[in-house]
Each structure stands twice: as C-alpha cells, then as structure tokens.
Design an enzyme around this catalytic site. Structure first.
Site, PDB file in Angstrom:
ATOM      1  N   LYS A 193       0.854  -1.261  -0.105  1.00  0.00           N
ATOM      2  CA  LYS A 193      -0.008   0.050  -0.064  1.00  0.00           C
ATOM      3  C   LYS A 193       0.870   1.277   0.042  1.00  0.00           C
ATOM      4  O   LYS A 193       1.649   1.552   1.000  1.00  0.00           O
ATOM      5  CB  LYS A 193      -0.869   0.103   1.183  1.00  0.00           C
ATOM      6  N   GLU A 268      10.391   1.177  10.090  1.00  0.00           N
ATOM      7  CA  GLU A 268      11.134   2.092   9.531  1.00  0.00           C
ATOM      8  C   GLU A 268      10.292   3.510   9.848  1.00  0.00           C
ATOM      9  O   GLU A 268       9.482   3.902   8.965  1.00  0.00           O
ATOM     10  CB  GLU A 268      11.716   2.059   8.334  1.00  0.00           C
ATOM     11  N   CYS A 302      13.630  10.901   6.367  1.00  0.00           N
ATOM     12  CA  CYS A 302      13.795  10.230   7.727  1.00  0.00           C
ATOM     13  C   CYS A 302      14.907  10.220   8.513  1.00  0.00           C
ATOM     14  O   CYS A 302      15.111  10.774   9.536  1.00  0.00           O
ATOM     15  CB  CYS A 302      13.464   8.839   7.659  1.00  0.00           C
ATOM     16  N   GLU A 402      10.258  15.762  15.315  1.00  0.00           N
ATOM     17  CA  GLU A 402      10.516  15.635  13.856  1.00  0.00           C
ATOM     18  C   GLU A 402       9.866  16.710  12.980  1.00  0.00           C
ATOM     19  O   GLU A 402       8.491  16.486  12.897  1.00  0.00           O
ATOM     20  CB  GLU A 402      10.191  14.049  13.469  1.00  0.00           C
TER      21      GLU A 402
HETATM   22  P1  NAD Z   1       2.344   8.429   8.049  1.00  0.00           P
HETATM   23  O1  NAD Z   1       2.795   7.246   9.097  1.00  0.00           O
HETATM   24  O2  NAD Z   1       1.368   9.158   8.124  1.00  0.00           O
HETATM   25  O3  NAD Z   1       1.853   7.411   6.958  1.00  0.00           O
HETATM   26  C1  NAD Z   1       2.564   6.348   6.204  1.00  0.00           C
HETATM   27  C2  NAD Z   1       1.638   5.372   5.684  1.00  0.00           C
HETATM   28  O4  NAD Z   1       0.904   4.939   6.601  1.00  0.00           O
HETATM   29  C3  NAD Z   1       1.103   5.844   4.734  1.00  0.00           C
HETATM   30  O5  NAD Z   1       0.859   4.770   3.435  1.00  0.00           O
HETATM   31  C4  NAD Z   1      -0.517   6.000   5.245  1.00  0.00           C
HETATM   32  O6  NAD Z   1      -1.505   6.031   4.306  1.00  0.00           O
HETATM   33  C5  NAD Z   1      -0.439   4.709   6.188  1.00  0.00           C
HETATM   34  N1  NAD Z   1      -1.395   4.863   7.531  1.00  0.00           N
HETATM   35  C6  NAD Z   1      -1.826   6.033   8.073  1.00  0.00           C
HETATM   36  N2  NAD Z   1      -2.357   5.605   9.239  1.00  0.00           N
HETATM   37  C7  NAD Z   1      -2.390   4.288   9.141  1.00  0.00           C
HETATM   38  C8  NAD Z   1      -2.792   3.491  10.145  1.00  0.00           C
HETATM   39  N3  NAD Z   1      -3.675   3.634  11.130  1.00  0.00           N
HETATM   40  N4  NAD Z   1      -2.517   2.016   9.728  1.00  0.00           N
HETATM   41  C9  NAD Z   1      -1.700   1.507   8.822  1.00  0.00           C
HETATM   42  N5  NAD Z   1      -1.280   2.449   7.930  1.00  0.00           N
HETATM   43  C10 NAD Z   1      -1.627   3.787   8.014  1.00  0.00           C
HETATM   44  O7  NAD Z   1       3.795   8.942   7.495  1.00  0.00           O
HETATM   45  P2  NAD Z   1       4.054   9.969   6.450  1.00  0.00           P
HETATM   46  O8  NAD Z   1       3.711  11.294   6.757  1.00  0.00           O
HETATM   47  O9  NAD Z   1       3.369   9.484   4.941  1.00  0.00           O
HETATM   48  O10 NAD Z   1       5.643   9.912   6.150  1.00  0.00           O
HETATM   49  C11 NAD Z   1       6.466  10.864   6.825  1.00  0.00           C
HETATM   50  C12 NAD Z   1       6.978   9.860   7.865  1.00  0.00           C
HETATM   51  O11 NAD Z   1       7.741   8.691   7.587  1.00  0.00           O
HETATM   52  C13 NAD Z   1       8.113  10.494   8.734  1.00  0.00           C
HETATM   53  O12 NAD Z   1       8.044  10.169  10.039  1.00  0.00           O
HETATM   54  C14 NAD Z   1       9.386   9.784   8.372  1.00  0.00           C
HETATM   55  O13 NAD Z   1      10.642   9.845   9.012  1.00  0.00           O
HETATM   56  C15 NAD Z   1       9.103   8.563   7.957  1.00  0.00           C
HETATM   57  N6  NAD Z   1      10.021   7.693   7.261  1.00  0.00           N
HETATM   58  C16 NAD Z   1      10.798   6.779   7.803  1.00  0.00           C
HETATM   59  C17 NAD Z   1      11.764   6.032   7.051  1.00  0.00           C
HETATM   60  C18 NAD Z   1      12.722   5.257   7.487  1.00  0.00           C
HETATM   61  O14 NAD Z   1      13.180   4.285   6.647  1.00  0.00           O
HETATM   62  N7  NAD Z   1      12.835   5.265   8.709  1.00  0.00           N
HETATM   63  C19 NAD Z   1      11.704   6.417   5.624  1.00  0.00           C
HETATM   64  C20 NAD Z   1      11.027   7.512   5.062  1.00  0.00           C
HETATM   65  C21 NAD Z   1      10.014   7.990   5.972  1.00  0.00           C
END
Ligand code: NAD
Length: 499
Positions: A193, A268, A302, A402
């Site tokens: 997804k 991650e 990230c 963050e």
């Molecule tokens: P997010 O957590 O809002 O969303 C990530 C994904 O989770 C999306 O596909 C979203 O639709 C889905 N999602 C949202 N609510 C959910 C739920 N209740 N259950 C399951 N899935 C759900 O994150 P974002 O705003 O899309 O991305 C930014 C974040 O991602 C930042 O915190 C960043 O640090 C992190 N990130 C981490 C890494 C890493 O490798 N550590 C890499 C890239 C981004």
C-alpha cells in the site's frame, strides 16, 4: 524566481497519468469494489495529476487472498531460486529502460527536483540486482549437536508467507523497491500500500513487474487511505508479516494491530538525527554536508540531519555561513532545470513546518535565514524556504520533534562528552553525522551514538548491501543487506535420527 522553461513531462509518464489509475490485484488492474476514486496532486502547483482507485477493506481482502493463493498454490515460493533471480534481473533491466519516466513520475507526485529523481531508477535497478543475487544464496547450517545417538541437525531458510507493506510519501519509489526486492528474492508474496499522496510510481512499478513476467498474485498493489486500508492490512489474519515505513505514531498503532495475530513486524520510523560538526573538521566539507543533510528533498528525509551540533568556537561563523549556503539553493518546481529544492508534499505539511518555525521562535530560537513560505510566483505550490534556526537548546520542541521540512536547529556544544549526551537525548535513533579530521574521535563518537546509521565526513549514503534502520523509536529491524534477508525468512530447524 527562475524564468526557465520547465522540462517537458516524459511522454510515457504523460500517457500514464492520462488515464485513471487502478489497483493491481491477482495480476489484473481493477477498480475499487466500491467504485470510489480519489485524486492526487502535484505539490509544485497544487493541481490535480490524475484520479486513483480508492480501495477499502474489501479490496485488502481480495489482495491478501490473491497473495495467499500465490504463496500456497502458486509457483512462486517453490520456483527454483535462479528462476526468481531471473525475474528480478529482468525487472531491473526494465527499470533502466524506463528511467526517465520513473524520474518524472517521482518529481510530479513528490516534488523532488528531476536532478535528483533521475538517480531513482538506476538505484532501484541496483537494488533488485543485489537481491537477485541473494535468491541463490539462501543457505542453512549443519549443526553439530551434543545429543546422544547419531542425529543430523540442519536449518533451512524459508519465506515467511504473505507480507503486507505500507509506505510513506517522502521517497515513494525507492520505498516501494525496498518493500519488494528482499521479500521477493526469498519467495514471499506481497500486498503493498503506497501513501495516498504518492501512488503513481508504485503503480508504474506494478506494470513493469507484470511486464517482467512475475506470476499473478505475487505482487498486489492497493491504493487508498491509510486509516482504513492500513488498518485492514495490519489486522488481517492471513497476513504473516508487516513491513511499515512511516511516522512513529502510526508505527505504534501498527505494532498494536500486529500483536493480534503475532505478525512479524519491521518498522522504519521517524528521526531527529544529530549531525556533529567539530572545530577540527574540513570546514568546506562540513558546511556542504550540513546543508545537504537537512535540505535535500526539502528536509523530508527520515534521516535528515535536523539537529546540527556545532562546536562552540566555530558556532557563530558556521551557522552564518550555513545560512548563506542555504540561500544558494534554488527553490522551485522540480521540472525547472535549475531547481535544487522542490516543494513540501502538501498544504498541510507546509503549515505544519511553518507552525514549528513559530514554535521555535516562541521558545527563543532565532531565524537566521528562511522561516517563511515561498518566493513570489511559487505561492500556489507548497514551498518553504530552507530555514536555519540558531540559538537552539536541545530540550526545545524544535530540537526534539521531527519537523520533516527544510528546517535545521543549530545547537552549540563544548566537549565530546557533552555532545554525545545531547545527541543521544532523543526518542529517535535513526541517522547521525560526524565531521572531524580526528579519526579516533570519529570512531569514538560513532560508537557512542545510539543510532542505526552514522556517516563520517559525508552524509546520506545508502546502499542495498548496507543495513539501514533505527534504534529506539526510529524502528525495529533493518532494511537492506543480509539483515533484510533475516527479516523476510523463517529459520526451520530439522532433526533426523540416523540410528
Ligand atoms: P504516515 O505514518 O502518516 O503514513 C505512512 C503510511 O501509513 C501511509 O501509507 C499511510 O496511508 C499509512 N497509514 C496511516 N495511518 C495508518 C494506520 N492507522 N494503519 C496503517 N497504515 C496507516 O507517514 P508519512 O507522513 O507518509 O511519512 C513521513 C514519516 O515517515 C516521517 O515520520 C518519516 O521519518 C518516516 N519515514 C521513515 C523512513 C525510515 O526508513 N525510517 C523512511 C521514510 C519516511
């Protein structure tokens, strides 16, 4: 603002977005069962790109059933390893052949400058080639036990089963690649997804997966909101493992959901990485590293070096020079050939970043450069100027949360012990940087930092062979390298009585 003509959208990318996008389930492109769609937006302009199927819980059921069938009945896990490798290598070749289209789709939906998204397909191809190599190297052990009698004891590596993967919007194409290469090489099937903001590159990858000849149901892509789809996937009893990349808050919810059926889980998550500049560093290298570590992809990385620790005796000059350096970054549409920094992903994200800058000022931080939204002419898109905040203390909210935007919090320090203590005072532990010419200090500090990745006199290097992931609330498990093979395989131990 630049008056450059924008690079025209690659013809195949234009053709790709000209039709509403469907989901890939069991080898077919299908609409959501509800018939609902949603739209994706270009963050550089705020304009609609195209419409995308808005899947629901029932579509997750279809996709998981297809992945389960492909795992239990399909040829995939039983395919000879060199056959799996051949398909991964074919996919890598297709990525090379379609590199410009992939780069343009990434820039269109994520905003990142084409200068940088051009590296995407070659990197992705390298990733699939690396894991193609693993398919034929998944060996077990023979174990000399001390049990009485004549027994033969050995292990096998077996795929986990159906893997659910959930991705964020900030590096959507590579995130998809990293959620597919290791599980596929080890014989798992996947339901992926992408983030609702950025599904297009992942859907194009789905087409290339089909073109490469992967069996139906091995890779399924479901698009739609995280709250419903993500929840359904992480709670689904037929899913054996969840690999999630995204925010720490959602990661916590996912862990709870996975507990219901004791799914394997790798996470991650977020970061607030410390980048430490010692006074003995090569000044120009340190300046460039400090700027690139936070401003690339407009800070939406990230492992961005968002907490910048600068040794007291060079702090004022370094922060002022960093501000000047930040001003040289050209902000604009990613298709402008001069653009270095694109927009942030959405109006919501832009407002959140600007709110943090306000919070920082109310905490006593000083805006050395940036601090506001956009230059004239960029107002429609979601732009934030690269921002350097000085006079920051490590306990301020802007140094602990963050922000996920082009905002760096610069903090002075006066000893190695003090900076190690401050660097580790964070709920996160993802990345970290050190600039020094003293090799002993570099190793000492690298070992003391409670973080999964440390770069010395460089920043942001990643490689498919090199493990990537976080300590503390930055995650569980590692992607890349042999660590990802561990994360996508079960170890079976077999005892044979030879007496
Ligand atoms: P997010 O957590 O809002 O969303 C990530 C994904 O989770 C999306 O596909 C979203 O639709 C889905 N999602 C949202 N609510 C959910 C739920 N209740 N259950 C399951 N899935 C759900 O994150 P974002 O705003 O899309 O991305 C930014 C974040 O991602 C930042 O915190 C960043 O640090 C992190 N990130 C981490 C890494 C890493 O490798 N550590 C890499 C890239 C981004």
């Amino acid at each position: 603002m630049s008056t450059n003509t924008l690079i025209p959208l690659n013809r195949n990318a234009a053709e790709f977005i000209s039709k509403p996008k469907k989901m890939l389930i069991n080898g077919k492109w299908v609409e959501a069962l509800s018939g609902e769609t949603s739209q994706t937006y270009n963050p550089a302009t705020g304009e609609v790109i195209t419409s995308v199927a808005k899947g629901g819980k029932e579509d997750i059921d279809r996709a998981v059933n297809a992945a389960r069938k492909a795992f239990e009945e399909g040829p995939w896990p039983k395919l000879k390893p060199n056959e799996r490798a051949k398909l991964l290598l074919k996919l890598a070749d297709l990525l090379d052949e379609n590199a410009e289209e992939i780069a343009h789709l990434e820039t269109l939906e994520n905003g990142r400058s084409v200068k940088f998204s051009s590296a995407m397909a070659p990197n992705a191809a390298g990733h699939f080639r690396y894991y193609a190599g693993w398919a034929t190297r998944l060996t077990g052990e023979t174990i000399p036990t001390s049990r009485p009698g004549d027994v033969f004891n050995y292990t096998r590596r077996e795929p986990i089963g159906v893997c659910g993967a959930i991705n964020p919007w900030n590096g959507p194409f590579m995130a998809a690649v990293m959620k597919l290469a290791a599980p596929l090489s080890t014989g798992n099937t996947v339901v992926l997804k992408p983030a609702s903001e950025t599904p297009l590159g992942t859907l194009r990858l789905g087409e290339l997966i089909q073109e490469a000849g992967f069996p139906d149901g091995v890779v399924n892509i479901v698009t739609g909101p995280g709250s419903t789809l993500g929840n359904a996937l992480t709670l689904h009893p037929e899913v054996d493992k969840i690999a999630f990349t995204g925010s720490t808050d959602v990661g916590k919810q996912i862990m709870k959901n996975c507990a219901e059926t004791i799914k394997k889980v790798t996470l991650e998550l977020g970061g607030k990485s410390a980048h430490i500049i010692f006074a003995d560093a090569d000044y120009e290298v340190a300046l460039k590293n400090a700027a690139n570590a936070i401003f690339m992809n407009s800070g939406q990385v990230c492992f961005a070096g968002s907490r910048l620790f600068v040794e007291g005796k060079i702090y004022d000059k370094f922060v002022a020079d960093l501000a000047d350096y930040a001003k040289t970054y050209k902000l604009g549409n990613g298709f402008d050939p001069d653009t270095i920094l694109g927009p942030v992903i959405s109006a919501k994200q832009k407002q959140s970043v600007l709110n943090y800058i306000d919070i920082g000022q109310s905490e006593g931080a000083e805006v050395i450069t940036g601090g506001d939204a956009a230059e004239d002419g960029l107002i429609q898109g979601y732009y934030v100027k690269p921002t350097v905040l000085g006079n920051v203390r490590n306990d301020m909210k802007i140094a602990q949360d963050e922000i996920f935007g082009p905002v760096v919090a610069a903090i002075p320090f006066h000893s190695v012990e003090e900076v190690i203590e401050m660097a580790n005072k964070s709920i996160y532990g993802l990345g970290g940087g050190i600039c020094t010419t003293d090799v002993r200090k570099a190793h000492k500090v690298a070992h003391a930092m409670r973080t999964g990745n440390v770069w010395v006199n460089t920043y942001s290097l990643v490689d498919p062979a090199s493990p990537f992931g976080g300590y503390k609330q930055s995650g569980i498990g590692r992607e890349n390298g042999s660590a990802a093979i561990d994360a996508y395989t079960e170890i079976k131990n077999v005892w044979i009585n030879l007496d």
